[in-house]
Design an enzyme around this catalytic site. Structure first.
Site, PDB file in Angstrom:
ATOM      1  N   PHE A  25      -3.126  -2.350  -9.073  1.00 16.68           N
ATOM      2  CA  PHE A  25      -2.887  -1.036  -8.483  1.00 16.68           C
ATOM      3  C   PHE A  25      -2.618   0.037  -9.535  1.00 16.68           C
ATOM      4  O   PHE A  25      -2.857   1.227  -9.297  1.00 16.68           O
ATOM      5  CB  PHE A  25      -1.715  -1.108  -7.500  1.00 16.68           C
ATOM      6  CG  PHE A  25      -0.345  -1.057  -8.124  1.00 16.68           C
ATOM      7  CD1 PHE A  25       0.368   0.136  -8.161  1.00 16.68           C
ATOM      8  CD2 PHE A  25       0.236  -2.183  -8.683  1.00 16.68           C
ATOM      9  CE1 PHE A  25       1.630   0.203  -8.740  1.00 16.68           C
ATOM     10  CE2 PHE A  25       1.492  -2.139  -9.243  1.00 16.68           C
ATOM     11  CZ  PHE A  25       2.199  -0.937  -9.281  1.00 16.68           C
ATOM     12  N   LYS A  26      -2.160  -0.364 -10.707  1.00 18.17           N
ATOM     13  CA  LYS A  26      -1.810   0.606 -11.749  1.00 18.17           C
ATOM     14  C   LYS A  26      -3.022   1.385 -12.245  1.00 18.17           C
ATOM     15  O   LYS A  26      -2.881   2.469 -12.817  1.00 18.17           O
ATOM     16  CB  LYS A  26      -1.101  -0.106 -12.900  1.00 18.17           C
ATOM     17  CG  LYS A  26       0.256  -0.664 -12.484  1.00 18.17           C
ATOM     18  CD  LYS A  26       0.916  -1.498 -13.560  1.00 18.17           C
ATOM     19  CE  LYS A  26       2.240  -2.065 -13.043  1.00 18.17           C
ATOM     20  NZ  LYS A  26       2.921  -2.916 -14.014  1.00 18.17           N
ATOM     21  N   ASP A  27      -4.219   0.841 -12.025  1.00 18.81           N
ATOM     22  CA  ASP A  27      -5.436   1.554 -12.426  1.00 18.81           C
ATOM     23  C   ASP A  27      -5.575   2.892 -11.705  1.00 18.81           C
ATOM     24  O   ASP A  27      -6.104   3.852 -12.267  1.00 18.81           O
ATOM     25  CB  ASP A  27      -6.679   0.703 -12.140  1.00 18.81           C
ATOM     26  CG  ASP A  27      -6.800  -0.502 -13.052  1.00 18.81           C
ATOM     27  OD1 ASP A  27      -6.447  -0.389 -14.237  1.00 18.81           O
ATOM     28  OD2 ASP A  27      -7.244  -1.566 -12.570  1.00 18.81           O
ATOM     29  N   THR A  71       0.967  -3.528 -17.055  1.00 16.59           N
ATOM     30  CA  THR A  71       0.968  -2.129 -17.480  1.00 16.59           C
ATOM     31  C   THR A  71       0.149  -1.946 -18.742  1.00 16.59           C
ATOM     32  O   THR A  71      -0.605  -0.975 -18.868  1.00 16.59           O
ATOM     33  CB  THR A  71       2.406  -1.629 -17.700  1.00 16.59           C
ATOM     34  OG1 THR A  71       3.108  -1.677 -16.460  1.00 16.59           O
ATOM     35  CG2 THR A  71       2.407  -0.201 -18.206  1.00 16.59           C
TER      36      THR A  71
END
Length: 554
Positions: free
Chosen positions: A121-123, A162
């Protein structure tokens, strides 16, 4: 700043900075008083959006939301559109963050957030942040040559997720370098390969022969070192950067719109979002969306056994409870469970293994403003900042703090919480797979979530689904829909998934493996081993030798 609305000006949660623009906030990352940046006011959905926004693409929604927080005097509309379009051009799913149904009877849906370059989801946020930083620097360097050009060095420590998302967000960007430190041999092979096989000239992977704690200590020491800060302009890329929160707001709106347009949704139905979280950034974006006017009935926080957030919602006390020795052991070293700071309980969901949730400070400010604010708006902001500062000082001094009943009640008006054990995580992966749910047939964009007619969850997503199933008992269908957030692809945490499903007939892990992961370990790698014993001076020497200074062109 007459060209900025109140939602386009930013302040520090601890009261030391006011009236800052978006560019300064993004480049600073952290306020000078140690606080986090927030908008002076959360904007509401403009009336002229009407019902049109329900039919906008993900990119159009992102653009419209960003314009409420970013003045066109800082980023003109045409430029902002280009940044948004480039940010999501590498996602594998046409809808960027598609919504699929897990259980029709329970009206339980899954928001797939893993279709970006690093399958997490960090993308969604870090692709945007990368293009944003490049935009600001290229503009600042216009008509500058050689030693007149500004250069930004982004540094960070990672236990896996991350770091890979940040590297893929900043790789190849002009006037930017990124240096990510990770504990050697203590992140998952997939996550390490996602970082070290990026060989762009501006990417620097550093493997430290220590723990994640040691890497974090190096980062803090670099930011506090006046010597290196004279030659290199340093910036942070972790979830405290406000741009990451803004980017994540979009998928709450997009998921809601997707659901409302489906035949499953009836007028008057309520919607709950269930978010697995460690650092609180992902669910905080949901709070922003709700405050903007998105019709979210409740946000359900789902934690693993590192449950500082769940305990706060149950008791009103926010306190560290470190564990050590045998009690701390758990999870799979191969999935990254050994990379975390001392005192954390190791679990099957290592991306959520934290002692303190850094973004929780932002919510505390809004709650303090709501509960304690009196007098003028400026006085209310000052009071909120003073409250947050005193709470955080107490946390640092004694390991925790308590809040009054009024503030806890305000928190409960928008949130509920659940704590999900490793045992329940495994059971949820298994039961979801065996249910042969609709999502196994409808998921599109990334191979690996479907196998033998079953849907495969990663352990973090399973925590969200487990919490959603409990929430369904409190807010049942047909009046309420639940949307759980799927934050990572199952292949990123293969050992936990295999443990849950290895005895199930027809399950083959190779069917879950996306083509992008095959052969990843055979690609050329770019990584430098750094000995902890060489200390800060050794790391500074590495930076001076490998990373362009602030006055040098990349």
């Amino acid at each position: 700043m007459s060209s900025h609305t109140t939602s386009q000006r930013y302040l520090s949660t601890r009261g030391g900075s006011y009236g800052l623009g978006f560019e300064e906030v993004v480049l600073k990352g952290l306020a000078s008083d140690g606080g986090l940046f927030i908008p002076e006011e959360i904007p509401t959905i403009p009336q002229d959006w009407g019902q049109d926004w329900l039919h906008w693409s993900f990119q159009e929604l992102a653009f419209r939301i960003f314009t409420l927080y970013i003045s066109p005097s800082e980023i003109p509309s045409d430029d902002l559109r280009r940044i948004v379009d480039k940010s999501y051009s590498s996602f594998r799913a046409p809808d960027i963050t598609p919504l699929v149904t897990l259980d029709q009877d329970k009206q339980l849906h899954l928001l797939e957030l893993f279709h970006g370059p690093t399958f997490a989801f960090k993308d969604v946020a870090l692709q945007f942040l990368g293009f944003l930083l490049e935009y600001f620097l290229v503009r600042r360097n216009e008509h500058k040559e050689g030693d007149q050009r500004e250069h930004l060095t982004v540094i960070g420590a990672t236990s896996g997720d991350t770091g890979s998302a940040a590297i893929h967000g900043l790789r190849g960007k002009k006037d930017l370098s990124i240096m990510i430190m990770f504990p050697k041999g203590k992140v998952s092979p997939v996550q390490e390969a996602q970082m070290t096989t990026v060989t762009d000239a501006n990417v620097h992977n550093v493997a430290v022969d220590g723990s994640f704690d040691d890497c974090q200590d190096f980062v803090k020491a670099l930011f506090g070192d006046s010597d290196i800060n004279r030659t290199h302009k340093l910036a942070a890329v972790n979830s405290i950067n406000m741009a990451r929160i803004l980017a994540q707001i979009t998928y709450y709106f997009f998921a809601y719109a997707t659901l409302v347009k489906s035949e499953k949704f009836k007028k008057g139905d309520k919607v709950r979002f269930v978010t697995p979280t460690g650092n609180f950034g992902d669910v905080l974006a949901g709070y922003f969306a709700k405050a903007m006017g998105l019709q979210i009935e409740r946000l359900v926080i789902s934690t693993n056994e590192n449950d500082i957030l769940h305990r706060f919602w149950q008791s009103g006390y926010y306190e560290k409870k470190p564990v050590h020795g045998q009690e701390a052991n758990g999870g799979f070293a191969e999935d990254g469970s050994k990379a975390h700071e001392d005192g954390v309980r190791e679990t099957l969901s290592p991306a959520m293994d934290i002692l303190v949730s850094s973004n929780f400070e932002r919510l505390l400010w809004f709650l303090a403003f709501q509960v304690y604010g009196k007098g003028s708006v400026e006085e209310q902001r000052s009071i909120a900042g003073q409250r947050v500062k005193s709470w955080l000082e107490e946390l640092k001094a004694s390991g925790g703090f308590g809040v009054e009943a009024a503030l806890l009640e305000a928190a409960k008006a928008d949130f509920e919480s659940e704590r999900v054990s490793d045992k329940d995580t495994v059971a949820t992966i298994k039961s979801t797979y065996l249910s042969k749910c609709p999502a196994a047939q409808t998921s599109k964009g990334t191979k690996g979530t479907a196998c033998n007619g079953g849907y495969v969850l990663d352990p973090h997503s399973a925590i969200g689904v487990a919490a959603a199933q409990r929430s369904v008992t409190r807010a049942p269908p047909p009046q309420t829909h639940h949307i759980a957030l799927a934050t990572a692809h199952p292949a990123k945490f293969s050992n936990a998934v295999e443990m849950a499903l290895k005895e199930e007939s027809g399950f083959e892990f190779r069917e879950v493996l996306p083509e992008q992961f095959i052969g990843l370990d055979k690609l050329p790698k770019k990584v430098t081993d750094v000995k902890k014993s060489n200390g800060l001076e050794g790391l500074k020497t590495f930076i001076r030798e490998r990373v362009p200074s602030t006055s040098t062109h990349a």
